[in-house]
Design an enzyme around this catalytic site. Structure first.
Site, short mmCIF file in Angstrom:
data_model
loop_
_atom_site.label_atom_id
_atom_site.label_comp_id
_atom_site.label_asym_id
_atom_site.label_seq_id
_atom_site.Cartn_x
_atom_site.Cartn_y
_atom_site.Cartn_z
CE1 TYR A 77 -4.15 -1.80 0.71
CE2 TYR A 77 -2.81 -3.06 2.24
CZ TYR A 77 -3.97 -2.90 1.52
OH TYR A 77 -4.97 -3.84 1.62
CB THR A 97 -3.48 -3.13 -2.76
OG1 THR A 97 -3.08 -4.51 -2.65
CG2 THR A 97 -4.98 -3.04 -2.56
CG HIS A 143 -9.53 -5.21 -0.94
ND1 HIS A 143 -8.47 -4.44 -1.34
CD2 HIS A 143 -9.27 -5.52 0.35
CE1 HIS A 143 -7.62 -4.29 -0.34
NE2 HIS A 143 -8.09 -4.95 0.70
#
Length: 377
Positions: free
Chosen positions: A147, A173, A271
């Site tokens: 991230y 992500t 997700h």
């Protein structure tokens, strides 16, 4: 290969013969908060259910009397030959499921030749995981999920740590600039247990507070000031020698944008239904993303996750154009049941079922899988 025996759950309970059994048994081991965290999703969990149902709505059309001797499940992915197209998806805080956590999952992945994607929010240091399996000649690829943090210097240091440790790719992500509304977690009052934290993020400075005027949104006028954009993808590519894949792409236009930026691959993902509820199932969007990518690049890999629970699902994904698949929750269920042995059993079941499905549809190799295998149910 040694196994970190730190918990009595190292022997598979009797009666587990598929991934659904693993889920049922895992519910008896996990605390209610941990169960809500791992198995829950956003809002009414419509997307969570849709991911599973989308694979079920596709049927496989058998073929007979085809030559199958010397068939195999091997695939090529980012310059490596994999024994099979199954990878472990990044899942945070795996030590909530079993004391061995990500280390147990890594041992299982290496033993079964599966790829592993370690979460930024892992509860085990990235160096520990890499050191445990890096030199195993039979292992699959080892990737690090990222991230982008508000602190770009910290993000750079994290990337450099992954490079030094021997990770082979970064999985960025991109579909979670904020958390979803996870009702199940809130009902359970989920809190991280004492001693479990995102150890790879220790030392990062907190995000600077953005003063809010009356009536301003804490999300739009606060948190989202730090949300990544396409420019940040380019920045990440500029600071690393590792290939960068984007995880969380559902829209064909986003797939085209990513392909034009020269990313190394795309992972079609919602997700696991944990961010925006009512998004389309990944199986539904996979062919649209593949089509968009192939219009620009014939070689870029497209992977998929979400709801995969059978080897038949793996074959369906490959028939729709996927290069490989990732599984998340089933690995955590296996971990909760028997540590590394449980994760290995999950992977073995998927591969065995994939081979059976290939044989019964006349596919000697995964290159034989095409949309012609699929029929509506």
């Amino acid at each position: 290969m040694s196994h970190p025996a730190s918990d009595p759950r190292t022997v598979l309970p009797p009666g587990i013969v598929n991934l659904a059994d693993h889920e049922t048994h895992a519910a008896t081991h996990l605390e209610p908060g941990a169960w809500a965290y791992f198995n829950g999703a956003a809002a009414d969990e419509i997307t969570l259910a849709a991911n599973r149902h989308a694979w079920d709505r596709m049927g496989l059309l058998p073929r007979v009397l085809r030559p199958l001797a010397s068939g195999h499940t091997r695939v090529e992915l980012l310059g490596r030959t994999l024994a099979h197209p199954i990878l472990l998806a990044p899942m945070a805080y795996q030590r909530m499921a079993h004391p061995d956590g990500e280390l147990g999952a890594a041992y299982a992945a290496a033993a079964l030749g599966a790829g592993m994607v370690l979460s930024t929010q892992a509860s085990t240091r990235l160096e520990v995981v890499a050191n445990a399996i890096r030199d195993d000649v039979g292992r699959g690829p080892l990737w690090f999920q990222l991230y982008l943090q508000h602190d770009r210097d910290f993000t750079r240091e994290l990337v450099e740590r992954a490079e030094r440790a021997g990770y082979e790719a970064l999985v960025l992500t991109v579909d979670a600039p904020c958390h979803g509304a996870r009702d199940r977690e809130r009902r359970a009052g989920f809190r991280l247990p004492t001693g479990i934290t995102a150890v790879n993020l220790l030392g990062m400075l907190p995000a600077p507070e953005v003063p809010l005027a009356p009536g301003q949104s804490a999300l739009f006028d606060g948190l989202l000031h730090h949300a990544p954009t396409w420019a940040d993808v380019q920045w990440l590519q500029s600071i690393t020698r590792l290939p960068v894949l984007l995880k969380g792409v559902l829209h064909p236009d986003d797939a085209r944008e990513a392909t034009n930026l020269g990313v190394a691959g795309i992972i079609v993902s919602n997700h696991g239904g944990r961010t925006l509820d009512t998004t389309p199932a990944t199986a539904t969007q996979l062919p649209h993303v593949v089509e968009a990518v192939r219009a620009v690049s014939a070689a870029m890999p497209v992977l998929v996750d979400g709801g995969i629970r059978r080897g038949t699902d793996v074959l369906k994904a490959m028939a729709l154009g996927a290069s490989a698949v990732l599984v998340g929750r089933p690995a955590v269920h296996g971990l909760a049941n028997a540590g590394a042995a449980g994760v290995a059993h999950v992977l073995r079941l998927l591969r065995d079922e994939l081979e059976i499905a290939m044989a019964l549809t006349g596919c000697a190799t995964l290159a034989d899988a095409s949309p012609a295998l699929l029929v509506p149910r």
